[in-house]
Design a protein around this motif. Sequence first.
Motif, PDB file in Angstrom:
ATOM      1  N   UNK A  46       8.647   9.820  -5.796  1.00 33.04           N
ATOM      2  CA  UNK A  46      10.108   9.885  -5.710  1.00 33.04           C
ATOM      3  C   UNK A  46      10.733   8.547  -5.338  1.00 33.04           C
ATOM      4  N   UNK A  47       9.906   7.558  -5.010  1.00 33.17           N
ATOM      5  CA  UNK A  47      10.415   6.256  -4.574  1.00 33.17           C
ATOM      6  C   UNK A  47      10.493   5.275  -5.737  1.00 33.17           C
ATOM      7  N   UNK A  48      11.564   4.489  -5.779  1.00 35.00           N
ATOM      8  CA  UNK A  48      11.668   3.437  -6.787  1.00 35.00           C
ATOM      9  C   UNK A  48      10.650   2.339  -6.534  1.00 35.00           C
ATOM     10  N   UNK A  49      10.346   2.117  -5.269  1.00 35.24           N
ATOM     11  CA  UNK A  49       9.466   1.027  -4.850  1.00 35.24           C
ATOM     12  C   UNK A  49       8.606   1.558  -3.700  1.00 35.24           C
ATOM     13  N   UNK A  50       7.294   1.508  -3.846  1.00 37.23           N
ATOM     14  CA  UNK A  50       6.425   2.087  -2.821  1.00 37.23           C
ATOM     15  C   UNK A  50       6.501   1.335  -1.496  1.00 37.23           C
ATOM     16  N   UNK A  51       7.104   0.143  -1.483  1.00 32.66           N
ATOM     17  CA  UNK A  51       7.287  -0.544  -0.199  1.00 32.66           C
ATOM     18  C   UNK A  51       8.346   0.166   0.651  1.00 32.66           C
ATOM     19  N   UNK A  52       9.089   1.092   0.037  1.00 36.97           N
ATOM     20  CA  UNK A  52      10.063   1.879   0.783  1.00 36.97           C
ATOM     21  C   UNK A  52       9.398   2.989   1.600  1.00 36.97           C
ATOM     22  N   UNK A  53       8.125   3.210   1.366  1.00 38.75           N
ATOM     23  CA  UNK A  53       7.409   4.259   2.095  1.00 38.75           C
ATOM     24  C   UNK A  53       7.307   3.879   3.573  1.00 38.75           C
ATOM     25  N   UNK A  54       7.718   4.781   4.435  1.00 39.18           N
ATOM     26  CA  UNK A  54       7.623   4.531   5.872  1.00 39.18           C
ATOM     27  C   UNK A  54       6.944   5.714   6.537  1.00 39.18           C
ATOM     28  N   UNK A  55       6.342   5.462   7.660  1.00 42.17           N
ATOM     29  CA  UNK A  55       5.657   6.525   8.386  1.00 42.17           C
ATOM     30  C   UNK A  55       4.886   5.946   9.547  1.00 42.17           C
ATOM     31  N   UNK A  56       4.125   6.773  10.164  1.00 45.16           N
ATOM     32  CA  UNK A  56       3.338   6.367  11.319  1.00 45.16           C
ATOM     33  C   UNK A  56       2.265   5.363  10.899  1.00 45.16           C
ATOM     34  N   UNK A  57       2.077   4.332  11.692  1.00 43.78           N
ATOM     35  CA  UNK A  57       1.043   3.337  11.379  1.00 43.78           C
ATOM     36  C   UNK A  57      -0.317   3.859  11.831  1.00 43.78           C
ATOM     37  N   UNK A  58      -1.359   3.555  11.051  1.00 45.95           N
ATOM     38  CA  UNK A  58      -2.657   4.185  11.307  1.00 45.95           C
ATOM     39  C   UNK A  58      -3.711   3.259  11.895  1.00 45.95           C
ATOM     40  N   UNK A  59      -3.379   1.990  12.162  1.00 48.57           N
ATOM     41  CA  UNK A  59      -4.402   1.058  12.644  1.00 48.57           C
ATOM     42  C   UNK A  59      -5.033   1.492  13.962  1.00 48.57           C
ATOM     43  N   UNK A  60      -4.235   2.065  14.858  1.00 51.50           N
ATOM     44  CA  UNK A  60      -4.769   2.477  16.155  1.00 51.50           C
ATOM     45  C   UNK A  60      -5.851   3.535  15.994  1.00 51.50           C
ATOM     46  N   UNK A  61      -5.591   4.507  15.105  1.00 49.73           N
ATOM     47  CA  UNK A  61      -6.578   5.571  14.864  1.00 49.73           C
ATOM     48  C   UNK A  61      -7.789   5.028  14.117  1.00 49.73           C
ATOM     49  N   UNK A  62      -7.547   4.165  13.134  1.00 53.65           N
ATOM     50  CA  UNK A  62      -8.661   3.561  12.396  1.00 53.65           C
ATOM     51  C   UNK A  62      -9.567   2.785  13.343  1.00 53.65           C
ATOM     52  N   UNK A  63      -8.966   2.058  14.269  1.00 57.23           N
ATOM     53  CA  UNK A  63      -9.746   1.271  15.228  1.00 57.23           C
ATOM     54  C   UNK A  63     -10.503   2.159  16.205  1.00 57.23           C
ATOM     55  N   UNK A  64      -9.792   3.068  16.869  1.00 56.82           N
ATOM     56  CA  UNK A  64     -10.424   3.852  17.935  1.00 56.82           C
ATOM     57  C   UNK A  64     -11.504   4.788  17.417  1.00 56.82           C
ATOM     58  N   UNK A  65     -11.329   5.293  16.187  1.00 59.47           N
ATOM     59  CA  UNK A  65     -12.314   6.226  15.629  1.00 59.47           C
ATOM     60  C   UNK A  65     -13.240   5.561  14.614  1.00 59.47           C
ATOM     61  N   UNK A  66     -13.108   4.255  14.471  1.00 58.21           N
ATOM     62  CA  UNK A  66     -13.974   3.472  13.571  1.00 58.21           C
ATOM     63  C   UNK A  66     -14.002   4.080  12.165  1.00 58.21           C
ATOM     64  N   UNK A  67     -12.819   4.253  11.624  1.00 61.28           N
ATOM     65  CA  UNK A  67     -12.655   4.892  10.322  1.00 61.28           C
ATOM     66  C   UNK A  67     -12.736   3.845   9.214  1.00 61.28           C
ATOM     67  N   UNK A  68     -13.365   4.218   8.120  1.00 63.24           N
ATOM     68  CA  UNK A  68     -13.378   3.365   6.934  1.00 63.24           C
ATOM     69  C   UNK A  68     -12.332   3.886   5.951  1.00 63.24           C
TER      70      UNK A  68
END
Length: 338
Positions: free
Chosen positions: A253-275
């Motif tokens: 639904x977005x004209x430009x995917x850079x308009x996508x906003x939401x919660x950032x996931x780096x903290x979870x990726x780091x703490x749970x060692x997610x790939x």
Amino acid sequence: MKINKNIRLDRYPEGSPTSDIFSISNNKVSDISDGQYLIKNLFIAIDPALVGRLRNENNYAEQVQIGEVMHAYCVGEVIESKNSAFSKGQKVYGQFGMQEYKISDENTVCFPVKDIPKLSYYLGVLGTTGATAYFALNEICQPKKDECLVVSSAASSVGSIAGQLGKIHGCRTIGIVSTEEKAKWAKKEYGYDEVISYRNKSICEIEHDLSSVCPTGVDMYFDNTSGNISEALLNLYNDHARIAVVGRMGLSHLNDTTQDIGRRDNSIILSKRIKKQGFVVLDYIQRFTESAHELHSLISKGELIIKEDILEGVENLPTAFMNVVQGKNQGKQIVKLC
């Protein structure tokens, strides 16, 4: 004289694509020159990735230009040839566009295929669709017995294969689809342990539904959608979870995917060692025979169910495109040309 009926892009969508961005044209097919060959399309695939070709942004696929024949992968037959590499009657696969005829030459990316009873399979399980499910799951998610695999767009051609492969690996498989009706259908047809719906639900509501069917957490996420659906999984990942980012239909639904906003996931990726890794099937093009062989073997043994949703005629290509955008298709969306 041959007339080429085709679908052209009149304008770029504002928000989610609509069928009126396309028009039907009729053009005379020119005579072929030395080195050229003429393909008559038999089947045309409608892939979710086509939405990305309508955006003016960085993408792994070439953008469709205004006035151009809309892109699409096809299976066709060579009906005339002045090119020694291709003979009349040969069946071929490639990006020939939403049209009846394609004049090709040495610059066309075109692959000869075997003349099998289900030629449409080359646009699905034996082509890029099957390769996407096979390699993204096996190479990135790396499924293990008794782990929990979540698949978004779970009833799509790619998602349904990924879910079934997960089950073959002994995983608990959870699907995410648009509606409750489709959830019941997908669970019955593809053997998911559970399937939930997302339409008209908040991120918190989707997360609640997922937590109820993933009581021990999520080990793998086959992400066909991105956006809110993917954000709903953030609190559910187990340590060392693996995420394959395959598609972005949740951002259509977005004209430009850079308009996508939401919660950032780096903290979870780091703490749970997610790939978390992006997947583009063209990176595996040299291994397509591997996926086609393995998936064809599973079909032959009755271990893999393949569904196709087939419309007929060039005039139905915009309808088929919108079926995919709106999640109305049941199985691989294909248009057969008579």
